[in-house]
Design an enzyme around this catalytic site. Sequence first.
Site, mmCIF file in Angstrom:
data_model
loop_
_atom_site.group_PDB
_atom_site.id
_atom_site.type_symbol
_atom_site.label_atom_id
_atom_site.label_comp_id
_atom_site.label_asym_id
_atom_site.label_seq_id
_atom_site.Cartn_x
_atom_site.Cartn_y
_atom_site.Cartn_z
ATOM 1 N N CYS A 151 3.443 3.498 9.370
ATOM 2 C CA CYS A 151 3.329 4.555 8.441
ATOM 3 C C CYS A 151 3.931 5.610 9.529
ATOM 4 O O CYS A 151 3.514 5.491 10.983
ATOM 5 C CB CYS A 151 2.409 5.236 7.970
ATOM 6 S SG CYS A 151 2.489 6.668 7.303
ATOM 7 N N ASN B 264 8.728 -6.912 4.289
ATOM 8 C CA ASN B 264 8.695 -5.600 3.085
ATOM 9 C C ASN B 264 9.949 -5.185 3.849
ATOM 10 O O ASN B 264 10.952 -5.089 4.658
ATOM 11 C CB ASN B 264 7.553 -4.816 3.669
ATOM 12 C CG ASN B 264 7.419 -3.573 2.764
ATOM 13 O OD1 ASN B 264 7.559 -2.854 3.725
ATOM 14 N ND2 ASN B 264 7.560 -3.725 1.742
ATOM 15 N N PRO C 159 0.892 -1.685 0.277
ATOM 16 C CA PRO C 159 0.240 -0.217 -0.037
ATOM 17 C C PRO C 159 0.465 1.318 -0.145
ATOM 18 O O PRO C 159 1.524 1.704 0.837
ATOM 19 C CB PRO C 159 -0.553 -0.357 1.511
ATOM 20 C CG PRO C 159 -0.269 -1.176 2.314
ATOM 21 C CD PRO C 159 0.936 -1.861 0.892
ATOM 22 N N MET C 160 0.582 2.290 -0.739
ATOM 23 C CA MET C 160 1.683 3.389 -1.334
ATOM 24 C C MET C 160 0.103 5.189 -1.418
ATOM 25 O O MET C 160 0.063 5.271 -2.559
ATOM 26 C CB MET C 160 2.395 3.208 -1.804
ATOM 27 C CG MET C 160 3.633 2.019 -1.908
ATOM 28 S SD MET C 160 4.544 2.052 -3.310
ATOM 29 C CE MET C 160 4.264 0.542 -4.260
ATOM 30 N N ARG D 142 8.023 1.022 -4.281
ATOM 31 C CA ARG D 142 8.526 1.244 -5.520
ATOM 32 C C ARG D 142 8.901 0.660 -6.804
ATOM 33 O O ARG D 142 8.562 1.066 -7.460
ATOM 34 C CB ARG D 142 9.309 2.444 -4.825
ATOM 35 C CG ARG D 142 9.041 2.876 -3.730
ATOM 36 C CD ARG D 142 9.841 4.093 -2.896
ATOM 37 N NE ARG D 142 10.866 3.144 -1.918
ATOM 38 C CZ ARG D 142 12.053 4.068 -1.235
ATOM 39 N NH1 ARG D 142 12.544 4.279 -1.457
ATOM 40 N NH2 ARG D 142 12.495 2.362 -0.254
ATOM 41 N N GLN E 56 -6.385 -1.316 3.408
ATOM 42 C CA GLN E 56 -5.201 -1.316 4.597
ATOM 43 C C GLN E 56 -6.244 -0.276 4.759
ATOM 44 O O GLN E 56 -6.943 1.447 4.926
ATOM 45 C CB GLN E 56 -3.953 -0.687 4.400
ATOM 46 C CG GLN E 56 -3.421 -0.421 5.426
ATOM 47 C CD GLN E 56 -1.820 -0.078 4.970
ATOM 48 O OE1 GLN E 56 -1.983 1.024 4.438
ATOM 49 N NE2 GLN E 56 -0.637 -0.937 5.310
#
Length: 339
Positions: free
Chosen positions: A99, A210, A16-17, A234, A69
């Site tokens: 985050c 991750n 999730p970005m 990314r 998310q």
Amino acid sequence: MPNTAVDMAARLSVAPMMDWTDRHCRFFHRLMSRRTLLYTEMVTSPALVRGKALHLLRYHADEHPVALQLGGSDPDELAKAARLGAEAGYDEINLNVGCPSDRVQSGTFGAVLMREPALVAECCAAMGEAVDVPVTVKCRIGVDDQEPQDVLPDFLEKVSASGVSRFTVHARKAWLKGLSPKENRDVPPLDYPLVYEMKRNFAHLHLSVNGGVNTLDEALEQLANGLDGVMIGRAGYHQPWDILGAADTRIYGADNPLNDPDEAAEKMMPYIEEHLSDGGKLGQISRHMLGLFAGQPGARIWRRVLSEGAHKAGAGVPLVKEALDAVREARKGAFEAEG
């Protein structure tokens, strides 16, 4: 040990970005891989429950398997948000405990929750009671001056007791003060051996890693070290064909749905037409496609044509076709130069 379809999909996932993995990005990624687990951008539980921002849950039916998310720290509110996500049809509800941004910290969620495993467990238990789909957690190995060797096993033990059986561990600390979110993705050192140790000590859990994984070769190395899954961030966004175009064969032993990146561009065109007919803009989609030909002849002109033209009035599928034709010409020129 995967026991559900979504657990099996989690052998490889795209992280999730924020500002990146929106529904257009996910649709594009799904064309290239039918198996990989896709995640939404983080959606906060207050936005869904108090703000009634249900448009944030929109997605295309072809995106499955797809996970929502959530960000939050109030068990009741997270339970309500999780229920909304499950009712919308998401295959998994994931809690963000990784985050490090100031905005997230001010809301008392994200990586700051590494300090409060009991609260995370309470949140996950409430979410688990509210939905029938898996509830999972994405976390760090620790924050600030915490000692990961002590913090991570305690966190996994307490949170898994709430019913969570799948965790994605970003194998870096997060520094909540002194580093930007961008720096927190690169500066703190990776500690893969700690994640491997957690898999040995918590063999019953599905653990994905991750952080720092940039190729399918590297993903396969992580799986060979005993992990259940790998989450790529990314690199999956900037080099989608390199990662997703070969993922179904190399990671899952299945056929890849497309033969080349040209097909991905062509198959996006009907989706783009539909989006434009609904009043959308080409740039909302094409920005996610800029890396499609990364490392190949024509990559630069593909990016340039789309970047310069997508936001002009009336931009649509003809511009994508123009960019694709330019790629093919560049590829032909490169081939002839080699020959």
